[in-house]
Motif scaffolding. Structure first.
Motif, PDB file in Angstrom:
ATOM      1  N   ARG A 214      44.512  33.621  49.185  1.00  0.00           N
ATOM      2  CA  ARG A 214      43.874  32.681  48.112  1.00  0.00           C
ATOM      3  C   ARG A 214      44.825  31.671  47.541  1.00  0.00           C
ATOM      4  NH1 ARG A 214      40.448  37.315  46.569  1.00  0.00           N
ATOM      5  NH2 ARG A 214      41.883  38.812  46.203  1.00  0.00           N
ATOM      6  N   GLU A 215      45.681  32.007  46.785  1.00  0.00           N
ATOM      7  CA  GLU A 215      46.312  31.285  45.609  1.00  0.00           C
ATOM      8  C   GLU A 215      46.689  30.333  46.427  1.00  0.00           C
ATOM      9  OE1 GLU A 215      47.048  34.778  45.350  1.00  0.00           O
ATOM     10  OE2 GLU A 215      45.366  34.757  43.722  1.00  0.00           O
TER      11      GLU A 215
ATOM     12  N   TYR B 140      36.933  37.512  44.380  1.00  0.00           N
ATOM     13  CA  TYR B 140      38.012  37.400  43.813  1.00  0.00           C
ATOM     14  C   TYR B 140      38.270  37.813  42.190  1.00  0.00           C
ATOM     15  CZ  TYR B 140      42.015  33.951  43.581  1.00  0.00           C
ATOM     16  OH  TYR B 140      43.159  33.271  43.750  1.00  0.00           O
TER      17      TYR B 140
ATOM     18  N   THR C  23      42.911  38.426  36.877  1.00  0.00           N
ATOM     19  CA  THR C  23      43.624  38.971  36.639  1.00  0.00           C
ATOM     20  C   THR C  23      43.941  37.727  35.994  1.00  0.00           C
ATOM     21  OG1 THR C  23      45.082  38.981  38.201  1.00  0.00           O
ATOM     22  CG2 THR C  23      43.401  40.296  38.137  1.00  0.00           C
TER      23      THR C  23
ATOM     24  N   GLU D  24      47.690  37.950  36.015  1.00  0.00           N
ATOM     25  CA  GLU D  24      48.833  37.139  37.023  1.00  0.00           C
ATOM     26  C   GLU D  24      48.193  36.426  37.661  1.00  0.00           C
ATOM     27  OE1 GLU D  24      51.115  39.234  40.787  1.00  0.00           O
ATOM     28  OE2 GLU D  24      49.656  40.531  39.817  1.00  0.00           O
ATOM     29  N   ARG D  25      47.018  36.236  38.218  1.00  0.00           N
ATOM     30  CA  ARG D  25      46.683  34.723  39.571  1.00  0.00           C
ATOM     31  C   ARG D  25      46.227  34.663  38.397  1.00  0.00           C
ATOM     32  NH1 ARG D  25      42.081  39.244  42.458  1.00  0.00           N
ATOM     33  NH2 ARG D  25      43.805  40.101  44.197  1.00  0.00           N
ATOM     34  N   LYS D  26      45.965  34.234  37.184  1.00  0.00           N
ATOM     35  CA  LYS D  26      45.512  33.136  35.728  1.00  0.00           C
ATOM     36  C   LYS D  26      46.818  32.574  35.332  1.00  0.00           C
ATOM     37  CE  LYS D  26      43.643  35.262  33.089  1.00  0.00           C
ATOM     38  NZ  LYS D  26      42.511  35.614  31.529  1.00  0.00           N
TER      39      LYS D  26
ATOM     40  N   LYS E 201      48.709  30.745  38.361  1.00  0.00           N
ATOM     41  CA  LYS E 201      48.772  30.119  39.941  1.00  0.00           C
ATOM     42  C   LYS E 201      47.444  29.879  40.061  1.00  0.00           C
ATOM     43  CE  LYS E 201      52.405  33.188  41.703  1.00  0.00           C
ATOM     44  NZ  LYS E 201      51.855  34.659  42.931  1.00  0.00           N
TER      45      LYS E 201
ATOM     46  N   THR F 212      43.758  44.350  44.425  1.00  0.00           N
ATOM     47  CA  THR F 212      44.365  44.540  43.136  1.00  0.00           C
ATOM     48  C   THR F 212      43.849  46.116  43.135  1.00  0.00           C
ATOM     49  OG1 THR F 212      42.374  43.658  42.028  1.00  0.00           O
ATOM     50  CG2 THR F 212      43.611  42.631  41.608  1.00  0.00           C
TER      51      THR F 212
ATOM     52  N   GLY G 160      37.738  30.687  42.154  1.00  0.00           N
ATOM     53  CA  GLY G 160      39.420  30.200  41.422  1.00  0.00           C
ATOM     54  C   GLY G 160      39.376  28.542  42.354  1.00  0.00           C
TER      55      GLY G 160
END
Length: 280
Positions: free
Chosen positions: A93-94, A109, A112, A114-116, A118, A158, A229
């Motif tokens: 996804r990222e 999605y 988190t 961590e994802r924020k 990217k 996750t 996202g």
């Protein structure tokens, strides 16, 4: 001589017309930066999650994420016929956003920290909880029961990380590219449980071919705030999507779509979360 002059003039006019047409056609081949016209918008969803994002045998798409994405696209100026659905698996996804493969992603999605780092997230638009799907006669009743058991999840989720780090470090974790493979493994007895969000599990349990075979453990092992996202730094799109989500809740469409997609699974869903507020 006079005939040659007319012919030359006609050729010049024709050349200008072709050039103008060419310019016009290139403007219409848009990947999703602006609405209207004959442009297209590419949206990332899951293809294998009944009730959320599912590609049907006839080539159509169904599920709550599909309905949310269609509503948002409408507020951005796109008709359903202008949407090009792109499968975005959890692990990609990222990358799909960073490469510009899609304009935005609505694919269970979870937001988190961590994802924020990217991508940017609009929402949340739904609150789910990590749970376990087990067979009807399973003796697994709590997270620690997974220690020593065979557990299935998908790459990049996750849920898998949560089990390994905190819930059951001694679980024998197997990861697949999609949840459909995990459900098949659970049905055959190759694994003892499948873990992911309860909203996803409920959709599988409600499918005709699995009815009566599985149950949700009902553990609420985590809070999963579903966000949409967008590419990091695309603030304009982010703000438009947040506005669309607020309207979707206020005009009753959110509630209608939740009941339509989760009602058959008898899934006890949470009320609509407030946009911008993450439930820890």
């Amino acid at each position: 001589m006079k005939l040659r002059k007319v012919t030359a003039a006609s050729a010049a006019v024709l050349a200008l017309a072709v050039a103008a047409t060419a310019c016009g056609s290139s403007d219409n081949k848009d990947s999703g930066s602006s609405g209207g016209g004959s442009s297209k918008i590419k949206i990332g969803i899951k293809f294998d999650q009944p009730g959320l994002g599912l590609k049907e045998p006839n080539g159509t798409y169904s599920g709550f994420d599909v309905d949310v994405a269609t509503y948002v696209a409408g507020k951005l100026g796109y008709k359903p016929s202008q949407i090009e659905w792109v499968e975005t698996k959890s692990a990609d996804r990222e990358n799909a956003l960073q490469r510009g493969d899609v304009k935005f992603i609505a694919a269970t999605y979870s937001i988190t920290d961590e994802r924020k780092q990217k991508v940017d997230f609009a929402g949340p638009y739904f609150l789910a909880h990590q749970d376990l799907l087990v067979k009807k006669d399973s003796t697994i009743t709590k997270g620690t029961d997974l220690n020593g058991k065979k557990l299935c999840s998908v790459v990049g989720s996750t849920s898998a990380q949560n089990v390994q780090k905190t819930i059951a470090p001694k679980a024998n974790l197997k990861t697949n590219s999609g949840y459909s493979e995990c459900v098949a493994s659970l049905q055959s007895g190759a694994v003892d449980a499948l873990t992911t969000d309860d909203s996803i599990l409920a959709g599988y349990a409600a499918q005709d071919k699995y009815k009566g075979q599985f149950k949700l453990a009902g553990l609420k092992l985590s809070n999963e705030n579903y966000g949409i996202g967008v590419k990091k730094g695309d603030t304009a799109t982010l703000n438009k999507i947040n506005d669309a989500l607020k309207t979707m809740v206020s005009d009753g469409t959110w509630e209608k779509d939740v009941k339509k997609n989760f009602g058959p699974a008898q899934y006890q869903y949470e009320p609509a979360p407030k946009i911008g507020q993450i439930v820890k």
